[in-house]
Design an enzyme around this catalytic site. Structure first.
Site, short mmCIF file in Angstrom:
data_model
loop_
_atom_site.label_atom_id
_atom_site.label_comp_id
_atom_site.label_asym_id
_atom_site.label_seq_id
_atom_site.Cartn_x
_atom_site.Cartn_y
_atom_site.Cartn_z
N HIS A 265 4.08 1.63 2.15
CA HIS A 265 5.31 0.97 1.69
C HIS A 265 5.96 1.79 0.58
O HIS A 265 7.18 1.96 0.53
CB HIS A 265 5.02 -0.44 1.17
N CYS B 141 3.42 -10.20 20.05
CA CYS B 141 2.45 -9.86 18.99
C CYS B 141 2.88 -10.56 17.72
O CYS B 141 3.94 -10.25 17.16
CB CYS B 141 2.37 -8.36 18.73
N CYS C 136 3.43 -8.04 14.72
CA CYS C 136 4.67 -7.27 14.78
C CYS C 136 5.88 -8.19 14.79
O CYS C 136 7.00 -7.74 14.57
CB CYS C 136 4.79 -6.47 16.08
N HIS D 120 -1.45 -3.11 16.34
CA HIS D 120 -2.42 -3.90 15.57
C HIS D 120 -3.77 -4.08 16.27
O HIS D 120 -4.71 -4.59 15.68
CB HIS D 120 -1.82 -5.27 15.23
N CYS E 195 -1.96 -5.45 21.42
CA CYS E 195 -0.89 -4.78 20.69
C CYS E 195 -1.34 -3.36 20.38
O CYS E 195 -2.39 -3.17 19.75
CB CYS E 195 -0.59 -5.52 19.39
N LYS F 171 -2.76 -2.20 6.53
CA LYS F 171 -3.58 -3.28 6.01
C LYS F 171 -4.52 -3.78 7.09
O LYS F 171 -5.70 -4.03 6.85
CB LYS F 171 -2.65 -4.38 5.53
N HIS G 124 0.85 -1.19 0.00
CA HIS G 124 0.00 0.00 0.00
C HIS G 124 0.88 1.24 0.00
O HIS G 124 2.11 1.14 -0.05
CB HIS G 124 -1.00 -0.02 1.16
N LYS H 232 -3.12 5.43 11.45
CA LYS H 232 -2.06 4.96 10.56
C LYS H 232 -2.68 4.19 9.41
O LYS H 232 -3.58 3.37 9.62
CB LYS H 232 -1.11 4.04 11.35
N1 MSP Z 1 9.37 -6.44 7.64
C1 MSP Z 1 9.43 -5.40 8.62
C2 MSP Z 1 10.65 -4.53 8.39
C3 MSP Z 1 11.97 -5.23 8.40
S1 MSP Z 1 13.32 -4.17 8.04
C4 MSP Z 1 14.66 -5.06 8.38
C5 MSP Z 1 8.19 -4.56 8.51
N2 MSP Z 1 7.51 -4.61 7.36
S2 MSP Z 1 6.16 -3.83 7.03
O1 MSP Z 1 5.81 -4.22 5.70
O2 MSP Z 1 5.20 -4.04 8.04
O3 MSP Z 1 6.47 -2.31 7.09
C6 MSP Z 1 7.68 -1.79 6.66
C7 MSP Z 1 7.70 -0.29 6.52
O4 MSP Z 1 6.69 0.18 5.65
C8 MSP Z 1 7.52 0.59 7.75
O5 MSP Z 1 8.60 0.67 8.61
C9 MSP Z 1 7.40 1.90 7.06
O6 MSP Z 1 8.68 2.29 6.60
C10 MSP Z 1 6.49 1.54 5.89
N3 MSP Z 1 5.10 1.79 6.24
C11 MSP Z 1 4.09 0.89 6.39
N4 MSP Z 1 2.93 1.57 6.67
C12 MSP Z 1 3.20 2.89 6.72
C13 MSP Z 1 2.44 4.06 6.87
N5 MSP Z 1 1.13 4.05 7.09
N6 MSP Z 1 3.09 5.25 6.75
C14 MSP Z 1 4.42 5.34 6.46
N7 MSP Z 1 5.16 4.26 6.32
C15 MSP Z 1 4.60 3.04 6.54
O7 MSP Z 1 7.88 -3.87 9.45
#
Ligand code: MSP
Length: 505
Positions: free
Chosen positions: A20, A125, A128, A146, A143, A303, A17, A300
């Site tokens: 990311h 969690c 997480c 979440h 959590c 998903k 989304h 935030k």
């Molecule tokens: N897999 C772990 C990260 C491991 S790094 C060695 C993880 N993945 S995640 O897919 O849940 O999220 C990764 C990153 O996506 C977050 O740290 C952030 O950088 C970005 N984001 C996910 N949702 C976000 C928002 N709503 N806003 C901004 N960034 C966000 O955690």
């Protein structure tokens, strides 16, 4: 100089989304800017495929974790070219080379005396993949991220002696106040360390989806230890037959979201210390993209909360540059900020289409109308040129500390300055008076050169449209030393379709 920048690696438990896309766009802006400066750049992104978040999602869908990972990883990989991300490699933690490196480094950490066997008992969690202390757990053991019930875990596993690194970490924080940026997140990280550190589970015996612990194959490594090592392992196999580790390690910037601060600012440097490896220079922590609900409250984008903007749909409607611009412009980098489809459309219209797109169209149209399509070779306005010439230096200083918002603003000030210059100089009036032809020459040369300089500087944010514009101006070079007003640089210019046309809504 080598410049290595990374994004977090994304969980493959669902589709990507905008959150990311946000981290990736930010890292791409930095990578592109550093390439413009002639630096030797490596930009890494990828997917985090092991651990409970993925195993649980696979179970729910009735497929194996590998099948789910193979299904979803390409959705992240395919997002990269759609975002126009210039990543040099895309790592998947299920790559065999990554797994072997994880085993190698964690064995070193064990050989160095930082691993022991113990029993973990506490809250966890699964989304997480985080063991929560009582202080970190939300109300009624939920959590806070979440909003699901935490599970009570009791298992025998291997531990990493994190507590032994408290003093070294505090020293690091004191000696390198820019290790974690921006400042408010540095403070948060430092106080987490100062508050006392508990040892953490290094392995899980109850989970089979992960990298096998080589000295006890009944265990897999806890997913965060596996995931963090991606930043290091990727360099060893990104280029077949070549090891880039010496060239690019340590990283200059890890960009991360604030949800994963503890892992990157505490676990990660401690792991590297335990393995006797150099530490990254900076961990830049950005905020969350938030969405307002019907009651006007901000949440935030995630998903699990179901309030996501689909980056693919936004690109289809407005184009890649518009999405990049909106994300970097709307939310101050390092802070949380709300995004919305309406806000996106408004900025597209007022800033991209009007401020920048119309400026480009007007200038090129005037060069055609008044000077037959050739930029006059006349001295540009000295004051305007000085303002434009100052821009590249300002932007370098800002991007050296990953201040992406201020850097974009510094460029946009010049876009607006050029618009004011058009209004102040009123070339259409000058054109009516043959005696003022010299003035008109100077105004047109100032504007066309100004447009070129601004396009060079904006290239990392708007790669596609600035390339189109620079092509029309007959000056495709994007090296940052071109971002100075050079009288006589431009000649014949081509006509240009609107850079930001009406969206395909
Ligand atoms: N897999 C772990 C990260 C491991 S790094 C060695 C993880 N993945 S995640 O897919 O849940 O999220 C990764 C990153 O996506 C977050 O740290 C952030 O950088 C970005 N984001 C996910 N949702 C976000 C928002 N709503 N806003 C901004 N960034 C966000 O955690």
């Amino acid at each position: 100089m080598a410049f290595y920048v990374t994004t977090p690696i994304y969980y493959v438990n669902a589709a990507p989304h905008l959150g990311h896309a946000y981290s990736t766009i930010a890292a791409d802006v930095m990578a592109r800017h550093m390439r413009q400066r002639g630096e030797d750049v490596f930009f890494l992104t990828g997917t985090d495929e092991h651990g409970e978040p993925v195993a649980l999602a696979a179970e729910k869908e009735g497929v194996s974790p590998q099948v789910l990972a193979d299904r979803n990883a390409p959705r992240f990989r395919d997002l990269m070219p759609r975002l126009n991300a210039s990543n040099d490699f895309f790592i998947r933690t299920t790559d065999a080379e990554h797994g072997a490196k994880v085993q190698e480094i964690l064995t070193t950490i064990r050989d160095n005396g930082h691993v022991y066997e113990g029993t973990y008992e506490g809250w966890y969690c699964p989304r997480c993949a985080d063991f929560k202390t009582d202080a970190e757990a939300g109300e009624n053991h939920t959590c806070p991220i979440h909003r699901i019930a935490l599970t009570r875990e009791k298992e025998d596993n291997y531990f990493f002696r994190l507590s032994a690194f408290q003093d070294d970490l505090l020293r690091l924080y004191d000696e390198q106040p820019d290790f974690v940026m921006p400042r408010h997140h540095y403070n948060e990280a430092r106080s987490f360390v100062a508050g006392g550190l508990q040892d953490v589970s290094l392995s899980r015996a109850t989970l089979s989806w992960g990298v096998t612990v080589p000295w006890d194959p009944g265990h897999v490594f806890y997913v965060w230890f596996d995931a963090l090592l991606n930043y290091y392992s990727a360099l060893s196999y990104a280029r077949p037959g070549e090891d880039l580790t010496q060239r690019f390690w340590p990283a200059q910037f890890h960009l991360i979201g604030k949800d994963i601060l503890k892992f990157h600012t505490v676990f990660w440097p401690a792991m590297l210390m335990a393995a006797k490896l150099p530490l990254p220079e900076h961990i830049f922590v950005h905020g969350f993209l938030l969405m307002r609900d019907d009651a006007g409250e901000e949440h935030k984008m995630s998903k699990s909360l179901g309030n996501v903007l689909d980056p693919f749909a936004a690109i289809d409607e407005f184009g890649t540059d518009a999405l990049r611009y909106y994300c970097m412009r709307e939310v101050s980098f390092g802070h949380d900020g709300s995004v919305s489809a309406a806000g996106f459309a408004a900025r597209y219209e007022s800033e991209l289409a009007n401020d920048f797109g119309n400026l480009a169209s007007r200038i090129i149209a005037m060069v055609h109308r008044y000077r037959g399509g050739t930029v006059p070779d006349a001295a540009p306005d000295a004051e305007l040129a000085a303002e434009l010439d100052a821009m590249a230096g300002e932007i370098c200083a800002l991007l050296d500390r990953a201040d992406l918002s201020a850097a974009l603003d510094a460029a946009w000030q010049r876009v607006r300055r050029l618009n004011r210059f058009v209004e102040e100089q009123a070339p259409w009036t000058l054109a009516k008076d043959e005696a003022r032809a010299g003035e008109l020459d100077s105004v047109l040369s100032s504007l066309a050169e100004g447009l070129r300089v601004v396009a060079v500087v904006l290239h990392p944010w708007l790669p596609e449209s600035t390339e189109k514009l620079l092509g029309a101006l007959g000056a495709p070079e994007i090296a940052l030393d071109r971002a100075r007003v050079q009288p006589g640089r431009l000649g014949a210019v081509a006509r240009l379709d609107p850079l930001f046309p009406k969206p395909h809504g």
